[in-house]
Design an enzyme around this catalytic site. Structure first.
Site, PDB file in Angstrom:
ATOM      1  N   GLY A   1     -19.806 -10.847   9.217  1.00 42.87           N
ATOM      2  CA  GLY A   1     -20.880 -10.803   8.232  1.00 42.87           C
ATOM      3  C   GLY A   1     -20.548 -11.407   6.880  1.00 42.87           C
ATOM      4  O   GLY A   1     -21.443 -11.798   6.132  1.00 42.87           O
TER       5      GLY A   1
ATOM      6  N   ASP B   1     -19.715  -7.969   3.700  1.00 41.82           N
ATOM      7  CA  ASP B   1     -21.132  -8.244   3.437  1.00 41.82           C
ATOM      8  C   ASP B   1     -21.851  -7.029   2.857  1.00 41.82           C
ATOM      9  O   ASP B   1     -22.540  -7.132   1.846  1.00 41.82           O
ATOM     10  CB  ASP B   1     -21.847  -8.732   4.716  1.00 41.82           C
ATOM     11  CG  ASP B   1     -21.634  -7.818   5.930  1.00 41.82           C
ATOM     12  OD1 ASP B   1     -20.897  -6.804   5.837  1.00 41.82           O
ATOM     13  OD2 ASP B   1     -22.215  -8.121   6.992  1.00 41.82           O
TER      14      ASP B   1
ATOM     15  N   ASP C   1     -22.448   0.222   3.924  1.00 43.45           N
ATOM     16  CA  ASP C   1     -23.525   1.045   4.468  1.00 43.45           C
ATOM     17  C   ASP C   1     -23.001   2.488   4.506  1.00 43.45           C
ATOM     18  O   ASP C   1     -23.004   3.164   3.488  1.00 43.45           O
ATOM     19  CB  ASP C   1     -23.908   0.481   5.840  1.00 43.45           C
ATOM     20  CG  ASP C   1     -25.088   1.192   6.482  1.00 43.45           C
ATOM     21  OD1 ASP C   1     -25.921   1.742   5.758  1.00 43.45           O
ATOM     22  OD2 ASP C   1     -25.181   1.192   7.728  1.00 43.45           O
TER      23      ASP C   1
ATOM     24  N   PHE D   1     -32.901  -1.950   7.093  1.00 46.65           N
ATOM     25  CA  PHE D   1     -32.009  -2.845   7.826  1.00 46.65           C
ATOM     26  C   PHE D   1     -32.281  -4.282   7.411  1.00 46.65           C
ATOM     27  O   PHE D   1     -33.399  -4.765   7.512  1.00 46.65           O
ATOM     28  CB  PHE D   1     -32.167  -2.686   9.339  1.00 46.65           C
ATOM     29  CG  PHE D   1     -31.014  -3.286  10.087  1.00 46.65           C
ATOM     30  CD1 PHE D   1     -29.831  -2.574  10.236  1.00 46.65           C
ATOM     31  CD2 PHE D   1     -31.088  -4.568  10.595  1.00 46.65           C
ATOM     32  CE1 PHE D   1     -28.740  -3.142  10.888  1.00 46.65           C
ATOM     33  CE2 PHE D   1     -30.002  -5.136  11.252  1.00 46.65           C
ATOM     34  CZ  PHE D   1     -28.828  -4.415  11.395  1.00 46.65           C
TER      35      PHE D   1
ATOM     36  N   ARG E   1     -28.223 -14.595  11.279  1.00 49.54           N
ATOM     37  CA  ARG E   1     -27.175 -14.806  10.270  1.00 49.54           C
ATOM     38  C   ARG E   1     -27.416 -16.059   9.433  1.00 49.54           C
ATOM     39  O   ARG E   1     -26.963 -16.154   8.295  1.00 49.54           O
ATOM     40  CB  ARG E   1     -25.797 -14.974  10.953  1.00 49.54           C
ATOM     41  CG  ARG E   1     -25.231 -13.711  11.547  1.00 49.54           C
ATOM     42  CD  ARG E   1     -23.746 -13.933  11.853  1.00 49.54           C
ATOM     43  NE  ARG E   1     -23.243 -12.989  12.852  1.00 49.54           N
ATOM     44  CZ  ARG E   1     -22.787 -11.768  12.593  1.00 49.54           C
ATOM     45  NH1 ARG E   1     -22.795 -11.321  11.362  1.00 49.54           N
ATOM     46  NH2 ARG E   1     -22.333 -11.000  13.559  1.00 49.54           N
TER      47      ARG E   1
HETATM   48  P1  IMP Z   1     -20.587   0.690   7.534  1.00 50.51           P
HETATM   49  O1  IMP Z   1     -19.295   0.903   8.239  1.00 50.51           O
HETATM   50  O2  IMP Z   1     -21.626   1.678   7.958  1.00 50.51           O
HETATM   51  O3  IMP Z   1     -20.433   0.642   6.030  1.00 50.51           O
HETATM   52  O4  IMP Z   1     -21.172  -0.698   7.967  1.00 50.51           O
HETATM   53  C1  IMP Z   1     -20.381  -1.620   8.548  1.00 50.51           C
HETATM   54  C2  IMP Z   1     -21.046  -2.867   9.029  1.00 50.51           C
HETATM   55  O5  IMP Z   1     -22.321  -2.594   9.608  1.00 50.51           O
HETATM   56  C3  IMP Z   1     -21.316  -3.883   7.943  1.00 50.51           C
HETATM   57  O6  IMP Z   1     -20.181  -4.632   7.599  1.00 50.51           O
HETATM   58  C4  IMP Z   1     -22.359  -4.714   8.649  1.00 50.51           C
HETATM   59  O7  IMP Z   1     -21.740  -5.637   9.497  1.00 50.51           O
HETATM   60  C5  IMP Z   1     -23.126  -3.708   9.456  1.00 50.51           C
HETATM   61  N1  IMP Z   1     -24.399  -3.316   8.784  1.00 50.51           N
HETATM   62  C6  IMP Z   1     -24.672  -2.207   8.086  1.00 50.51           C
HETATM   63  N2  IMP Z   1     -25.925  -2.210   7.611  1.00 50.51           N
HETATM   64  C7  IMP Z   1     -26.459  -3.394   8.007  1.00 50.51           C
HETATM   65  C8  IMP Z   1     -27.737  -4.024   7.813  1.00 50.51           C
HETATM   66  O8  IMP Z   1     -28.664  -3.527   7.147  1.00 50.51           O
HETATM   67  N3  IMP Z   1     -27.877  -5.256   8.387  1.00 50.51           N
HETATM   68  C9  IMP Z   1     -26.901  -5.866   9.103  1.00 50.51           C
HETATM   69  N4  IMP Z   1     -25.699  -5.328   9.302  1.00 50.51           N
HETATM   70  C10 IMP Z   1     -25.483  -4.094   8.757  1.00 50.51           C
HETATM   71 MG    MG Z   2     -19.723  -6.774   8.497  1.00 46.76          MG
END
Ligand code: IMP
Ligand code: MG
Length: 191
Positions: free
Chosen positions: A46, A101, A104, A153, A166
């Protein structure tokens, strides 16, 4: 019939917004960094578009390496995380900037950070393009954040939904009904 990308998504941040945000962030990073060489570690996949724009605006000596953090997620939910990285020589004693990127839940970055710290960097800080409000499940916040966004999202500018979207040059919201419309793929995808 499958809908075209432009029919599915709603723009959240335009190309212009993104350029301004990355400009602002790179100035902030450069000011706080000083003249020490920077070792950037980008989290695939990402980060690629953000990383490419960010490094061209950072006027400090820097090196770039990439790690793969696969969360083996089907669609929009997290699964187990694996960090494939062997960068001891590149990281030990260096000032590291970890770039991803989106922040979350925060689990991905916290786990990648823990892995990288094993290689004993002199310092390690984190920069993300996006911080999704109200989603965090960890006691950590990235030092550098370009945009705070609502809990929806998003795709484009490197971010995917099941490896689609992407390439969009802007950041867009994917509506819940369109999340369901996309072809199912339970094999999981890389961040
Ligand atoms: P986290 O571990 O929940 O912080 O998220 C990890 C990964 O989930 C990010 O690096 C993204 O690749 C993916 N991700 C989280 N939210 C989104 C979104 O809204 N769109 C696309 N990818 C997301
Ligand atoms: Mg990512």
């Amino acid at each position: 019939m499958q809908k075209r990308d432009s029919q599915i998504v709603k723009t959240l941040l335009s190309e212009h917004d993104l350029r301004e945000g990355v400009d602002r962030l790179s100035r902030q990073i450069a000011e706080q960094w000083g003249s020490r060489p920077m070792t950037i570690i980008g989290v695939l996949t990402g980060c690629v578009v953000f990383l490419a724009d960010l490094i061209r605006r950072l006027d400090v000596p820097l090196r770039v390496h990439l790690v793969q953090a696969s969360s083996y997620r089907a669609g929009t939910t997290r699964g187990d995380l694996t960090v494939a990285v062997d960068l001891r020589a590149e990281i030990q004693g260096q000032d590291v900037l970890l770039v991803d990127d989106i922040f979350d839940t925060g689990h991905t970055l916290v786990e990648v950070l823990a892995e990288l710290k094993k290689y004993q960097p002199a310092s390690i800080r984190t920069a993300v393009l996006l911080f999704k409000e109200g989603r965090q499940e960890v006691e950590f916040e990235p030092e550098f954040i370009a945009f705070r966004i609502p809990n929806q999202f998003v795709v484009g500018y490197g971010l995917d939904y099941r490896d689609d979207f992407r390439h969009l040059p802007y950041l867009a919201i994917l509506e819940p009904e369109d999340l369901r419309d996309r072809p199912a793929d339970e094999s999981g995808a890389d961040g």
